[in-house]
Design a protein around this motif. Structure first.
Motif, mmCIF file in Angstrom:
data_model
loop_
_atom_site.group_PDB
_atom_site.id
_atom_site.type_symbol
_atom_site.label_atom_id
_atom_site.label_comp_id
_atom_site.label_asym_id
_atom_site.label_seq_id
_atom_site.Cartn_x
_atom_site.Cartn_y
_atom_site.Cartn_z
ATOM 1 N N PRO A 175 3.083 8.522 -6.920
ATOM 2 C CA PRO A 175 3.038 7.840 -8.214
ATOM 3 C C PRO A 175 1.882 6.848 -8.276
ATOM 4 C CG PRO A 175 4.774 6.910 -6.863
ATOM 5 C CD PRO A 175 4.223 8.080 -6.104
ATOM 6 N N ASP A 176 1.432 6.639 -9.466
ATOM 7 C CA ASP A 176 0.360 5.674 -9.707
ATOM 8 C C ASP A 176 1.029 4.316 -9.884
ATOM 9 O OD1 ASP A 176 -2.210 4.837 -10.133
ATOM 10 O OD2 ASP A 176 -2.128 5.212 -12.299
ATOM 11 N N LEU A 177 0.919 3.488 -8.896
ATOM 12 C CA LEU A 177 1.624 2.205 -8.941
ATOM 13 C C LEU A 177 0.654 1.095 -9.309
ATOM 14 C CD1 LEU A 177 3.809 2.633 -5.766
ATOM 15 C CD2 LEU A 177 4.515 2.855 -8.151
ATOM 16 N N PRO A 178 1.098 0.152 -10.135
ATOM 17 C CA PRO A 178 0.215 -0.951 -10.522
ATOM 18 C C PRO A 178 -0.027 -1.863 -9.325
ATOM 19 C CG PRO A 178 2.454 -1.402 -11.249
ATOM 20 C CD PRO A 178 2.464 -0.007 -10.670
#
Lengths: 350, 350, 350
Positions: free
Chosen positions: C162-165
């Motif tokens: 996942p693209d995590l902040p």
């Protein structure tokens, strides 16, 4: 400039100075449960809403010493972070019952200052007052501590030593106890058949049982009171300190001794006044605390036929049963096993 | 005459004698939180007001064993202060739910006495009843203890051994559980997909996990229950005692084993009856407790389609995983690692 | 088929899978008292109903990390029972205040899976959400853990990471704090004169004090959160494990460091977001935890003149004071004494 609290040094105090302490703290049933779990007190008034209500309380008040420790804890960051020793207590009065849900705050007034002759430390006397959020005062007491000077070269203030009462006038006691319907006091439930009239001045009571202290216990207690004195919590530092180990908060010993005193003083349900107190020697995890009491005085309180006041000396010893009532040697110094000498007024039903 | 409690000796008990115990105790959310922190139980009914209410409870009741320990603790100063051994339990029934805010008191009736042949001790059988301040009985159970005689020369009483049920009739179970809307029982939230119908007599379940006991933990627990048995608290004395160390309160082991049993019995949400219990061997701080269960019986309760009763043997061992279900050797004696043999009825949703 | 929970293995997870966790848990004043006793936090908002109400809260909310630990604990039996390591946190937001009486439940969604090249383990990414019984979301956060495969021969899933902040947008912060009447914020009572405007990016604060951990303390804490990870509780097994002793729950360290940070950050009363967190090294009973903080960023939140957001790196070390702000070596690896690197947004009154 540092944002951390360096604590006050002796030079930072002035007679008449008033310090409002952080952190206000709502006392809850959770605190009361932890207090029971840490010391094992069995006084019925503080254990049972039903027992307390029948007598005239709104519900079970919290243990008087829980109130004391919470108020005391608030004063630590401002008064005794740089203390060398906590020298004594006097003039303590419990002024109103504290119930779960009450929020306690504390304020202290500096009432005395005296530099020590070594020029490195001085004694600070403060009167600390605990009050609830509506302003009701619930406790006040004086303590004096030896505090480091920031700079040994700074000039000494004019010495002011407050005139402290040797004993609280018994007529000033009892404000934290509503008028009780003492006909409803049930000796079976309270755990003792002995009422006010059954005690006499000079009587000595060995409380028999002993309680061994664990590191986790005194740390949990002391944090519960939000007491931040470093010596109780940091083995990494204390390993190289004066004792090589963490020191148990002195109030922990008062609470243990008080809980042990139930065995012999089961109806002494309330601490109404603290005449004096002294932590005679340090206590460490692994030590076993024993206690005994001596009746120093008995007094009736005007207008109160429900309760009488008993002045008690509560002595705690470590690793030494109190069968022989250890106290002082002929030269006035304490015997080696005494750790606490606490002089208080308790109320008992008549 | 001493004001401290010497406890009762064997000669002090008479069949038919009724003892009202100190100290009444209001159970609070604080006690429930400590119970969770001490054992780690995860049964949803006792953990969640929302879960309990949806099923028909007023709110989350406290853990049945918390009630048991508090009632048990009250009996100690009168029944077992001079006990040599706590021999067993039987005939225990949980009769009403206990909620935070309820005040628990306890009374015991002496129902049996039998002097031992050595003339130094005798067995005392008591039925203890816990009740709330409005008189509702919440628990009763029988225990028998071996108690010292004050004077080995005193005459033996006529022996009376009560006729104790080997097992509680399942039709007498369930009074502490309101009729549940079991359609609303949510297996995901309760943590187990297995309901009453999924278990069968003879089934054995290893609860897998182990829990190591610390001195601070069992002391905190036992004081929470206001249990004053000296052997749990005083290392100074116990260092020279039978084991050289403090003994863990037997009930602490029951609670640990019960909490471990969640892993395999997650829907066995309520202890409805105690058929029997025996502390097979002592446990000390540092020991790791494991547990397993055997289904001894299954029963339906008349008029209740919501729950069924499962009779379980709960065995706890120390420092020995329960993969092989340790219990007894061919000669009927327990294997060396078994510390608890507890026979109870649990209720499960159907 | 076993009735005990074997936990999920890497193969059991699928992207998009939603897991509802047991056990719903009503948070009480008892939990809050234990939290105070275990860590000693002194933030006024969480300590005092009176202080919190004056500002605009219904009453004192529970500590944000207590909420975090309870939600985290629920995920353990389903997510990390077979975990080799807890790799990190990100994207955490506190969405609503939690008060005593609220019942917390948790649900997790699998948002990423990536098998490791050794074929024996894989990384599972989950977004876990805590909510109260009326459906209000109070917390969500992502964590990723390395989980064992049941069978090294099973095929790897398509990797989804996942693209995590890297950091929570400050405009998304503050939902767990009502609009405060910050004119009523009392610095004396809160324990610090330093407000939002007094801090600046790059500032480093050594929190000075150290706290030594006892086995009983971390076990009591971890059970309070109903966290069942085996490595924290079983000395009998861990004696033969990787470290030879029980491992302290990583969240215990976050709470200790956060409580220590009061000394320097007394007005940073609320954790509004967790940008990232990493348990750099294991901690054991006997270790002393120290902490320091660095201000990474400062932000105003639109529509809120009452509070500002301060992004903080909180570093905890073991057995090493933080005077010199231990962190990383030139090669980017952590210095040997760092155990926690925690990046979060705190709110402070303006």
């Amino acid at each position: 400039m540092s944002k951390t609290n360096p604590g006050n040094y002796f030079e930072d105090f002035q007679v008449g100075q008033v310090i409002r302490h952080a952190t206000p703290r709502t006392v809850t049933e959770g605190d009361a449960a932890l207090y029971t779990a840490l010391y094992g007190p069995r006084f019925a008034v503080q254990s049972s809403d039903a027992f307390a209500k029948m007598l005239g309380y709104d519900r079970a008040p919290v243990d008087d010493l829980l109130t004391f420790h919470i108020v005391f804890g608030k004063t630590v960051p401002d008064i005794s972070l740089n203390a060398v020793a906590n020298l004594g207590y006097a003039g303590g009065r419990f002024l109103a019952p504290v119930y779960p849900g009450d929020t306690l705050s504390a304020v202290s007034e500096v009432i005395g200052l005296k530099e020590n002759s070594n020029g490195k430390t001085g004694v600070v006397y403060v009167r600390s007052t605990g009050y609830t959020s509506d302003g009701t005062e619930v406790l006040d007491y004086v303590r004096w501590v030896m505090v480091r000077k920031r700079d040994p070269g700074s000039p000494a203030p004019a010495p002011v030593v407050p005139d402290l009462p040797a004993v609280i006038d018994p007529q000033a006691l009892g404000n934290a106890v509503p008028l009780l319907d003492s006909a409803k006091w049930d000796n079976d439930l309270s755990g003792s058949p002995f009422r006010f009239a059954d005690y006499h001045v000079g009587e000595r009571i060995d409380h028999v049982d002993g309680m061994t202290i664990e590191e986790a216990e005194h740390q949990i207690a002391t944090r519960l009171y939000q007491n931040t004195a470093k010596v109780h919590f940091n083995q990494h530092t204390e390993a190289h300190g004066r004792f090589g180990k963490r020191l148990v908060y002195g109030g922990h010993i008062i609470s243990l001794a008080r809980a042990l005193s139930f065995n012999g003083l089961g109806n002494a349900f309330h601490i109404a006044g603290i005449n004096g107190g002294r932590h005679v020697a340090p206590v460490f995890a692994g030590d076993t605390i024993y206690a005994w009491s001596e009746v120093l005085d008995m007094a009736q309180i005007e207008g109160r036929s429900d309760v009488g006041a008993v002045r008690l000396r509560l002595i705690a010893s470590r690793n030494q049963p109190c069968t022989d009532h250890p106290h002082k040697m002929p030269d006035g110094s304490y015997t080696g096993d005494v750790v606490l000498d606490f002089d208080y007024w308790a109320l008992m039903p008549r």
